[in-house]
Write a protein that holds these residues in place. Sequence first.
Motif, PDB file in Angstrom:
ATOM      1  N   VAL A  28       0.695  -0.881   0.394  1.00 43.84           N
ATOM      2  CA  VAL A  28       0.199  -0.064   0.111  1.00 43.84           C
ATOM      3  C   VAL A  28       0.711   1.050   0.063  1.00 43.84           C
ATOM      4  CG1 VAL A  28      -1.962   1.513   1.144  1.00 43.84           C
ATOM      5  CG2 VAL A  28      -1.630  -0.645   0.747  1.00 43.84           C
ATOM      6  N   ARG A  29       2.153   1.854   1.165  1.00 40.56           N
ATOM      7  CA  ARG A  29       2.928   2.452   0.755  1.00 40.56           C
ATOM      8  C   ARG A  29       3.451   2.646  -0.363  1.00 40.56           C
ATOM      9  NH1 ARG A  29       4.329   6.037   4.347  1.00 40.56           N
ATOM     10  NH2 ARG A  29       4.256   5.216   6.036  1.00 40.56           N
ATOM     11  N   ALA A  30       3.632   1.276  -1.117  1.00 37.56           N
ATOM     12  CA  ALA A  30       3.973   1.585  -3.236  1.00 37.56           C
ATOM     13  C   ALA A  30       3.330   2.249  -4.015  1.00 37.56           C
ATOM     14  CB  ALA A  30       5.536   0.113  -3.196  1.00 37.56           C
ATOM     15  N   ALA A  31       2.319   2.040  -3.563  1.00 35.75           N
ATOM     16  CA  ALA A  31       0.606   2.208  -4.149  1.00 35.75           C
ATOM     17  C   ALA A  31       0.596   3.679  -4.009  1.00 35.75           C
ATOM     18  CB  ALA A  31      -0.213   1.457  -4.500  1.00 35.75           C
ATOM     19  N   ALA A  32       0.556   4.638  -2.842  1.00 40.31           N
ATOM     20  CA  ALA A  32       0.744   5.501  -2.268  1.00 40.31           C
ATOM     21  C   ALA A  32       1.565   6.612  -2.652  1.00 40.31           C
ATOM     22  CB  ALA A  32       0.262   5.925  -1.123  1.00 40.31           C
ATOM     23  N   ASN A  33       2.401   6.156  -2.975  1.00 42.31           N
ATOM     24  CA  ASN A  33       3.948   6.467  -3.339  1.00 42.31           C
ATOM     25  C   ASN A  33       3.103   7.191  -4.325  1.00 42.31           C
ATOM     26  OD1 ASN A  33       6.204   7.861  -2.385  1.00 42.31           O
ATOM     27  ND2 ASN A  33       7.395   5.678  -2.461  1.00 42.31           N
ATOM     28  N   VAL A  35       1.752   6.647  -6.274  1.00 38.70           N
ATOM     29  CA  VAL A  35       0.318   8.359  -7.345  1.00 38.70           C
ATOM     30  C   VAL A  35       0.299   9.639  -6.711  1.00 38.70           C
ATOM     31  CG1 VAL A  35      -1.140   5.963  -6.955  1.00 38.70           C
ATOM     32  CG2 VAL A  35      -1.192   7.531  -5.402  1.00 38.70           C
ATOM     33  N   ARG A  36       1.729   9.590  -5.365  1.00 39.71           N
ATOM     34  CA  ARG A  36       2.175  10.844  -5.610  1.00 39.71           C
ATOM     35  C   ARG A  36       1.677  11.265  -4.121  1.00 39.71           C
ATOM     36  NH1 ARG A  36       5.518  14.114  -9.769  1.00 39.71           N
ATOM     37  NH2 ARG A  36       6.248  12.261 -10.790  1.00 39.71           N
ATOM     38  N   LEU A  37       0.913  10.930  -3.571  1.00 42.58           N
ATOM     39  CA  LEU A  37       0.213  10.912  -2.063  1.00 42.58           C
ATOM     40  C   LEU A  37       1.257  11.812  -0.973  1.00 42.58           C
ATOM     41  CD1 LEU A  37      -2.018   8.056  -1.002  1.00 42.58           C
ATOM     42  CD2 LEU A  37      -2.698  10.079  -1.846  1.00 42.58           C
ATOM     43  N   PRO A  38       0.796  13.242  -0.329  1.00 45.68           N
ATOM     44  CA  PRO A  38       2.312  13.169   0.826  1.00 45.68           C
ATOM     45  C   PRO A  38       2.127  12.412   1.143  1.00 45.68           C
ATOM     46  CG  PRO A  38      -0.237  14.902   0.126  1.00 45.68           C
ATOM     47  CD  PRO A  38      -0.743  13.343  -0.295  1.00 45.68           C
ATOM     48  N   LEU A  39       3.166  12.717   2.717  1.00 47.84           N
ATOM     49  CA  LEU A  39       3.690  12.055   2.890  1.00 47.84           C
ATOM     50  C   LEU A  39       2.606  11.437   4.398  1.00 47.84           C
ATOM     51  CD1 LEU A  39       5.868   9.967   4.231  1.00 47.84           C
ATOM     52  CD2 LEU A  39       6.857  12.015   5.026  1.00 47.84           C
ATOM     53  N   VAL A  40       2.008  12.819   5.140  1.00 45.33           N
ATOM     54  CA  VAL A  40       0.555  12.252   5.644  1.00 45.33           C
ATOM     55  C   VAL A  40       0.311  11.128   5.355  1.00 45.33           C
ATOM     56  CG1 VAL A  40      -0.357  13.855   7.596  1.00 45.33           C
ATOM     57  CG2 VAL A  40       1.868  14.664   7.177  1.00 45.33           C
ATOM     58  N   ASP A  41      -0.332  11.526   4.317  1.00 42.08           N
ATOM     59  CA  ASP A  41      -1.726  11.223   3.995  1.00 42.08           C
ATOM     60  C   ASP A  41      -1.280   9.667   3.548  1.00 42.08           C
ATOM     61  OD1 ASP A  41      -2.978  12.835   3.831  1.00 42.08           O
ATOM     62  OD2 ASP A  41      -3.033  13.976   1.941  1.00 42.08           O
ATOM     63  N   ILE A  67      -5.447  -3.968  -4.404  1.00 41.94           N
ATOM     64  CA  ILE A  67      -4.920  -3.092  -4.224  1.00 41.94           C
ATOM     65  C   ILE A  67      -5.174  -2.593  -5.556  1.00 41.94           C
ATOM     66  CG2 ILE A  67      -2.570  -1.693  -3.718  1.00 41.94           C
ATOM     67  CD1 ILE A  67      -1.582  -3.734  -1.838  1.00 41.94           C
ATOM     68  N   GLU A  68      -5.307  -0.965  -5.793  1.00 42.67           N
ATOM     69  CA  GLU A  68      -5.585  -1.027  -6.854  1.00 42.67           C
ATOM     70  C   GLU A  68      -5.216   0.765  -7.237  1.00 42.67           C
ATOM     71  OE1 GLU A  68     -10.243  -2.380  -8.894  1.00 42.67           O
ATOM     72  OE2 GLU A  68     -10.173  -1.221  -6.607  1.00 42.67           O
ATOM     73  N   ARG A  69      -4.966   0.929  -8.161  1.00 43.44           N
ATOM     74  CA  ARG A  69      -4.377   2.786  -8.513  1.00 43.44           C
ATOM     75  C   ARG A  69      -5.493   3.274  -9.316  1.00 43.44           C
ATOM     76  NH1 ARG A  69       1.433   2.959 -10.300  1.00 43.44           N
ATOM     77  NH2 ARG A  69       1.030   5.560 -11.096  1.00 43.44           N
ATOM     78  N   LEU A  70      -6.086   4.220  -8.575  1.00 47.72           N
ATOM     79  CA  LEU A  70      -6.786   5.020  -8.889  1.00 47.72           C
ATOM     80  C   LEU A  70      -6.273   6.491 -10.125  1.00 47.72           C
ATOM     81  CD1 LEU A  70      -9.629   5.365  -6.537  1.00 47.72           C
ATOM     82  CD2 LEU A  70      -9.359   3.600  -7.986  1.00 47.72           C
ATOM     83  N   THR A 133     -13.682  -1.551   1.929  1.00 51.45           N
ATOM     84  CA  THR A 133     -12.807  -0.816   0.901  1.00 51.45           C
ATOM     85  C   THR A 133     -12.589   0.616   1.529  1.00 51.45           C
ATOM     86  OG1 THR A 133     -14.221  -2.230  -0.898  1.00 51.45           O
ATOM     87  CG2 THR A 133     -12.834  -0.613  -1.620  1.00 51.45           C
ATOM     88  N   VAL A 134     -11.540   0.857   1.076  1.00 52.92           N
ATOM     89  CA  VAL A 134     -10.931   2.158   1.262  1.00 52.92           C
ATOM     90  C   VAL A 134     -10.496   2.960   0.753  1.00 52.92           C
ATOM     91  CG1 VAL A 134     -11.178   1.879   3.630  1.00 52.92           C
ATOM     92  CG2 VAL A 134      -9.155   1.144   2.783  1.00 52.92           C
ATOM     93  N   THR A 135     -10.714   4.362   0.331  1.00 52.21           N
ATOM     94  CA  THR A 135      -9.820   5.487  -0.903  1.00 52.21           C
ATOM     95  C   THR A 135      -9.981   6.421  -0.408  1.00 52.21           C
ATOM     96  OG1 THR A 135     -11.130   4.461  -2.001  1.00 52.21           O
ATOM     97  CG2 THR A 135     -10.463   5.875  -2.887  1.00 52.21           C
ATOM     98  N   LYS A 136      -8.413   7.286  -0.911  1.00 47.85           N
ATOM     99  CA  LYS A 136      -7.479   8.051  -0.696  1.00 47.85           C
ATOM    100  C   LYS A 136      -6.848   8.765  -1.594  1.00 47.85           C
ATOM    101  CE  LYS A 136      -5.546  10.630   3.526  1.00 47.85           C
ATOM    102  NZ  LYS A 136      -6.831  10.623   4.286  1.00 47.85           N
ATOM    103  N   TRP A 137      -7.024  10.005  -1.665  1.00 47.85           N
ATOM    104  CA  TRP A 137      -7.138  10.690  -3.277  1.00 47.85           C
ATOM    105  C   TRP A 137      -5.692  11.290  -2.991  1.00 47.85           C
ATOM    106  CZ3 TRP A 137      -9.243  10.216  -7.478  1.00 47.85           C
ATOM    107  CH2 TRP A 137     -10.191   8.536  -7.368  1.00 47.85           C
ATOM    108  N   ALA A 138      -5.395  11.432  -3.904  1.00 46.33           N
ATOM    109  CA  ALA A 138      -4.413  12.968  -4.079  1.00 46.33           C
ATOM    110  C   ALA A 138      -4.816  14.414  -3.993  1.00 46.33           C
ATOM    111  CB  ALA A 138      -3.379  12.856  -4.977  1.00 46.33           C
TER     112      ALA A 138
END
Lengths: 139, 138
Positions: A28-33, A35-41, A67-70, A133-138
Amino acid sequence: MTSLQQTEEVGRLSIYREEDVLRVRQAVRAAANAVRLPLVDQTKLVTAASELARNALVHGGGGYAIIERLGNGRRGGVRVEFVDSGPGIEDLALAMTDGYTTASGFGLGLSGSRRLVDQFEIDTGPGRGTRVTVTKWAR
Amino acid sequence: MVRVPILQLGDVLLVSIQIDLEDRSALQLQEHLAQRIVDTSARGVVIDISALDVVDSFLGRTFATMAAVSWVLDTETVVVGMRPSVAITLVEMGLSLKGVRTALNLDRAMNILTVRATGRPRAVPDRGRPSWMPVGAP
Protein backbone atom coordinates in the motif's frame (compact mmCIF):
# COMPACT_ATOMS: atom_id res chain seq x y z
CA MET A 1 -17.37 11.05 -13.53
CA THR A 2 -17.26 7.44 -12.47
CA SER A 3 -17.05 6.37 -16.10
CA LEU A 4 -13.92 8.46 -16.58
CA GLN A 5 -12.27 6.84 -13.63
CA GLN A 6 -9.33 4.65 -14.48
CA THR A 7 -8.51 1.82 -12.16
CA GLU A 8 -5.53 -0.45 -12.34
CA GLU A 9 -4.98 -3.35 -10.01
CA VAL A 10 -1.43 -3.28 -8.72
CA GLY A 11 -1.52 -6.01 -6.17
CA ARG A 12 -3.50 -8.83 -4.66
CA LEU A 13 -2.12 -10.20 -1.43
CA SER A 14 -3.36 -12.96 0.79
CA ILE A 15 -3.60 -12.31 4.52
CA TYR A 16 -3.14 -15.50 6.47
CA ARG A 17 -0.23 -14.76 8.73
CA GLU A 18 1.07 -11.80 10.71
CA GLU A 19 3.86 -11.14 8.24
CA ASP A 20 1.21 -10.74 5.54
CA VAL A 21 -0.04 -7.66 7.39
CA LEU A 22 3.43 -6.16 6.97
CA ARG A 23 3.49 -7.09 3.28
CA VAL A 24 0.12 -5.39 2.76
CA ARG A 25 1.48 -2.28 4.46
CA GLN A 26 4.53 -2.21 2.20
CA ALA A 27 2.49 -2.74 -0.96
CA VAL A 28 0.00 0.00 0.00
CA ARG A 29 2.89 2.32 0.79
CA ALA A 30 4.40 1.66 -2.64
CA ALA A 31 1.09 2.32 -4.41
CA ALA A 32 0.50 5.51 -2.41
CA ASN A 33 3.98 6.67 -3.25
CA ALA A 34 3.45 5.92 -6.93
CA VAL A 35 0.38 8.18 -7.15
CA ARG A 36 2.24 10.84 -5.16
CA LEU A 37 0.11 10.97 -2.09
CA PRO A 38 1.69 13.44 0.35
CA LEU A 39 3.61 11.77 3.17
CA VAL A 40 0.97 12.36 5.86
CA ASP A 41 -1.74 10.92 3.61
CA GLN A 42 0.46 7.94 2.79
CA THR A 43 0.94 7.33 6.50
CA LYS A 44 -2.80 7.59 7.15
CA LEU A 45 -3.65 5.15 4.36
CA VAL A 46 -0.95 2.67 5.37
CA THR A 47 -2.08 2.85 9.00
CA ALA A 48 -5.70 2.22 7.98
CA ALA A 49 -4.54 -0.70 5.82
CA SER A 50 -2.67 -2.13 8.79
CA GLU A 51 -5.80 -1.99 10.95
CA LEU A 52 -8.01 -3.55 8.30
CA ALA A 53 -5.53 -6.27 7.34
CA ARG A 54 -5.24 -7.24 11.00
CA ASN A 55 -9.03 -7.26 11.30
CA ALA A 56 -9.25 -9.63 8.33
CA LEU A 57 -6.65 -11.88 9.96
CA VAL A 58 -7.87 -11.81 13.55
CA HIS A 59 -11.64 -11.53 13.12
CA GLY A 60 -12.10 -12.89 9.61
CA GLY A 61 -9.74 -15.84 9.93
CA GLY A 62 -7.72 -14.57 6.99
CA GLY A 63 -8.56 -13.20 3.59
CA TYR A 64 -6.97 -11.02 0.97
CA ALA A 65 -6.38 -7.42 -0.06
CA ILE A 66 -6.71 -5.91 -3.52
CA ILE A 67 -4.76 -2.74 -4.15
CA GLU A 68 -5.77 -0.47 -7.01
CA ARG A 69 -4.35 2.72 -8.40
CA LEU A 70 -7.03 5.21 -9.40
CA GLY A 71 -7.04 8.15 -11.70
CA ASN A 72 -9.90 10.38 -12.77
CA GLY A 73 -7.91 12.50 -15.16
CA ARG A 74 -7.21 15.19 -12.59
CA ARG A 75 -5.78 13.37 -9.67
CA GLY A 76 -4.63 9.98 -8.55
CA GLY A 77 -5.65 7.86 -5.65
CA VAL A 78 -5.34 4.45 -4.11
CA ARG A 79 -8.14 2.07 -3.24
CA VAL A 80 -7.64 -0.98 -1.08
CA GLU A 81 -10.25 -3.66 -0.61
CA PHE A 82 -10.05 -6.12 2.27
CA VAL A 83 -12.06 -9.29 1.94
CA ASP A 84 -12.50 -12.11 4.41
CA SER A 85 -14.98 -14.94 4.59
CA GLY A 86 -15.16 -15.01 8.36
CA PRO A 87 -18.27 -14.83 10.51
CA GLY A 88 -19.06 -11.25 9.49
CA ILE A 89 -20.10 -8.47 11.81
CA GLU A 90 -23.45 -8.81 13.50
CA ASP A 91 -23.84 -5.33 14.91
CA LEU A 92 -22.02 -2.97 12.57
CA ALA A 93 -23.00 0.19 14.46
CA LEU A 94 -21.51 -1.26 17.61
CA ALA A 95 -18.36 -2.41 15.81
CA MET A 96 -17.88 1.08 14.42
CA THR A 97 -18.01 2.61 17.89
CA ASP A 98 -14.77 4.03 19.27
CA GLY A 99 -13.34 1.81 21.93
CA TYR A 100 -15.41 -1.25 21.09
CA THR A 101 -13.13 -4.24 20.85
CA THR A 102 -13.44 -7.98 20.85
CA ALA A 103 -9.71 -8.57 20.61
CA SER A 104 -6.50 -6.91 21.70
CA GLY A 105 -6.42 -3.31 20.60
CA PHE A 106 -7.77 0.09 21.42
CA GLY A 107 -10.97 -0.71 19.57
CA LEU A 108 -10.09 1.78 16.89
CA GLY A 109 -9.62 -0.63 13.99
CA LEU A 110 -12.78 0.25 12.08
CA SER A 111 -13.70 3.65 13.49
CA GLY A 112 -10.09 4.83 13.41
CA SER A 113 -9.38 3.71 9.86
CA ARG A 114 -12.60 5.34 8.64
CA ARG A 115 -11.29 8.66 9.93
CA LEU A 116 -7.99 8.22 8.11
CA VAL A 117 -9.34 7.82 4.57
CA ASP A 118 -11.46 9.80 2.10
CA GLN A 119 -13.95 7.04 1.33
CA PHE A 120 -14.89 4.08 3.50
CA GLU A 121 -17.35 1.37 2.57
CA ILE A 122 -18.17 -1.77 4.46
CA ASP A 123 -20.27 -4.72 3.46
CA THR A 124 -20.81 -7.32 6.13
CA GLY A 125 -23.37 -9.41 7.89
CA PRO A 126 -23.66 -12.56 9.96
CA GLY A 127 -22.30 -15.53 8.04
CA ARG A 128 -21.22 -13.68 4.93
CA GLY A 129 -17.80 -12.34 5.73
CA THR A 130 -16.65 -8.77 5.59
CA ARG A 131 -15.54 -6.55 2.74
CA VAL A 132 -14.07 -3.16 3.55
CA THR A 133 -13.01 -0.72 0.85
CA VAL A 134 -10.99 2.39 1.58
CA THR A 135 -9.88 5.12 -0.80
CA LYS A 136 -7.46 7.96 -0.44
CA TRP A 137 -7.11 10.63 -3.12
CA ALA A 138 -4.14 12.83 -3.82
CA ARG A 139 -5.09 16.42 -3.13
CA MET B 1 10.06 -13.00 13.92
CA VAL B 2 12.57 -10.35 14.95
CA ARG B 3 14.07 -9.88 18.36
CA VAL B 4 14.53 -6.21 19.22
CA PRO B 5 17.76 -5.62 21.16
CA ILE B 6 17.49 -3.93 24.56
CA LEU B 7 20.64 -1.94 25.36
CA GLN B 8 21.70 -0.79 28.79
CA LEU B 9 23.07 2.70 29.25
CA GLY B 10 23.81 3.29 32.92
CA ASP B 11 20.51 2.69 34.66
CA VAL B 12 18.46 3.33 31.56
CA LEU B 13 17.36 0.69 29.09
CA LEU B 14 17.36 1.76 25.47
CA VAL B 15 15.13 0.08 22.92
CA SER B 16 15.53 1.20 19.35
CA ILE B 17 12.93 -0.27 17.02
CA GLN B 18 14.59 -0.27 13.63
CA ILE B 19 12.13 -2.26 11.55
CA ASP B 20 8.42 -2.88 11.17
CA LEU B 21 7.34 -5.33 13.85
CA GLU B 22 4.93 -8.19 13.52
CA ASP B 23 2.43 -8.29 16.36
CA ARG B 24 4.10 -11.22 18.09
CA SER B 25 7.51 -9.51 17.91
CA ALA B 26 5.97 -6.51 19.66
CA LEU B 27 4.48 -8.76 22.34
CA GLN B 28 7.79 -10.54 22.76
CA LEU B 29 9.54 -7.21 23.20
CA GLN B 30 7.01 -6.30 25.87
CA GLU B 31 7.89 -9.44 27.83
CA HIS B 32 11.65 -9.12 27.37
CA LEU B 33 11.57 -5.52 28.45
CA ALA B 34 9.68 -6.27 31.67
CA GLN B 35 12.20 -9.00 32.47
CA ARG B 36 15.18 -6.74 31.73
CA ILE B 37 13.75 -4.00 33.96
CA VAL B 38 13.66 -6.46 36.83
CA ASP B 39 17.07 -7.95 36.04
CA THR B 40 18.85 -4.60 35.76
CA SER B 41 16.80 -2.51 38.23
CA ALA B 42 16.69 0.09 35.50
CA ARG B 43 15.09 3.35 36.54
CA GLY B 44 14.20 4.42 33.05
CA VAL B 45 13.33 3.03 29.63
CA VAL B 46 13.61 4.89 26.37
CA ILE B 47 11.89 3.49 23.29
CA ASP B 48 13.14 5.07 20.10
CA ILE B 49 10.65 4.85 17.23
CA SER B 50 12.31 7.30 14.86
CA ALA B 51 12.75 4.54 12.27
CA LEU B 52 9.04 3.64 12.22
CA ASP B 53 6.90 5.09 9.48
CA VAL B 54 3.72 3.47 10.79
CA VAL B 55 2.36 3.05 14.31
CA ASP B 56 -1.02 1.38 14.25
CA SER B 57 -3.39 0.78 17.15
CA PHE B 58 -1.86 -2.58 18.03
CA LEU B 59 1.65 -1.18 18.35
CA GLY B 60 0.26 1.88 20.13
CA ARG B 61 -1.42 -0.39 22.64
CA THR B 62 1.82 -2.31 23.08
CA PHE B 63 3.60 0.94 23.96
CA ALA B 64 0.86 1.83 26.42
CA THR B 65 1.15 -1.59 28.05
CA MET B 66 4.94 -1.38 28.23
CA ALA B 67 4.68 2.05 29.87
CA ALA B 68 2.10 0.80 32.36
CA VAL B 69 4.07 -2.35 33.20
CA SER B 70 7.29 -0.38 33.64
CA TRP B 71 5.45 2.04 35.92
CA VAL B 72 4.25 -0.81 38.11
CA LEU B 73 7.88 -1.97 38.25
CA ASP B 74 8.89 1.54 39.41
CA THR B 75 10.41 2.52 36.09
CA GLU B 76 9.41 5.30 33.75
CA THR B 77 9.16 4.69 30.00
CA VAL B 78 9.57 7.47 27.48
CA VAL B 79 8.82 7.02 23.78
CA VAL B 80 11.00 9.22 21.58
CA GLY B 81 11.49 10.14 17.96
CA MET B 82 7.92 9.92 16.70
CA ARG B 83 7.71 11.20 13.14
CA PRO B 84 5.33 14.12 12.53
CA SER B 85 3.29 12.08 10.03
CA VAL B 86 2.90 9.31 12.61
CA ALA B 87 1.87 11.79 15.31
CA ILE B 88 -0.75 13.38 13.02
CA THR B 89 -2.10 9.96 12.06
CA LEU B 90 -2.38 8.78 15.67
CA VAL B 91 -4.23 11.92 16.71
CA GLU B 92 -6.58 11.79 13.75
CA MET B 93 -7.27 8.12 14.35
CA GLY B 94 -8.24 9.00 17.91
CA LEU B 95 -5.42 7.14 19.61
CA SER B 96 -4.24 9.31 22.46
CA LEU B 97 -1.54 6.99 23.88
CA LYS B 98 -2.73 7.86 27.36
CA GLY B 99 -0.17 7.06 29.99
CA VAL B 100 2.71 7.00 27.54
CA ARG B 101 5.32 9.64 28.21
CA THR B 102 6.79 10.98 24.97
CA ALA B 103 9.76 13.20 24.23
CA LEU B 104 11.00 14.73 21.03
CA ASN B 105 14.38 13.03 21.16
CA LEU B 106 16.72 10.91 23.24
CA ASP B 107 18.35 13.93 24.86
CA ARG B 108 15.06 15.22 26.24
CA ALA B 109 14.05 11.75 27.35
CA MET B 110 17.26 11.44 29.36
CA ASN B 111 16.46 14.77 31.00
CA ILE B 112 13.00 13.59 31.98
CA LEU B 113 14.40 10.39 33.48
CA THR B 114 17.18 12.21 35.33
CA VAL B 115 14.76 14.71 36.85
CA ARG B 116 12.58 11.87 38.01
CA ALA B 117 15.49 10.03 39.60
CA THR B 118 17.32 12.95 41.18
CA GLY B 119 14.85 15.80 41.29
CA ARG B 120 17.40 17.87 39.39
CA PRO B 121 18.05 18.44 35.69
CA ARG B 122 20.80 16.44 34.09
CA ALA B 123 24.23 18.05 34.22
CA VAL B 124 24.89 18.93 30.60
CA PRO B 125 27.82 21.04 29.47
CA ASP B 126 26.42 24.49 28.79
CA ARG B 127 27.06 25.24 25.18
CA GLY B 128 26.08 28.86 25.83
CA ARG B 129 24.97 31.15 23.12
CA PRO B 130 26.70 31.04 19.75
CA SER B 131 29.68 33.39 19.61
CA TRP B 132 28.35 35.10 16.54
CA MET B 133 25.24 36.27 18.36
CA PRO B 134 25.58 39.86 19.59
CA VAL B 135 25.24 40.48 23.30
CA GLY B 136 21.72 41.65 24.10
CA ALA B 137 20.13 39.75 21.22
CA PRO B 138 16.82 38.17 22.19
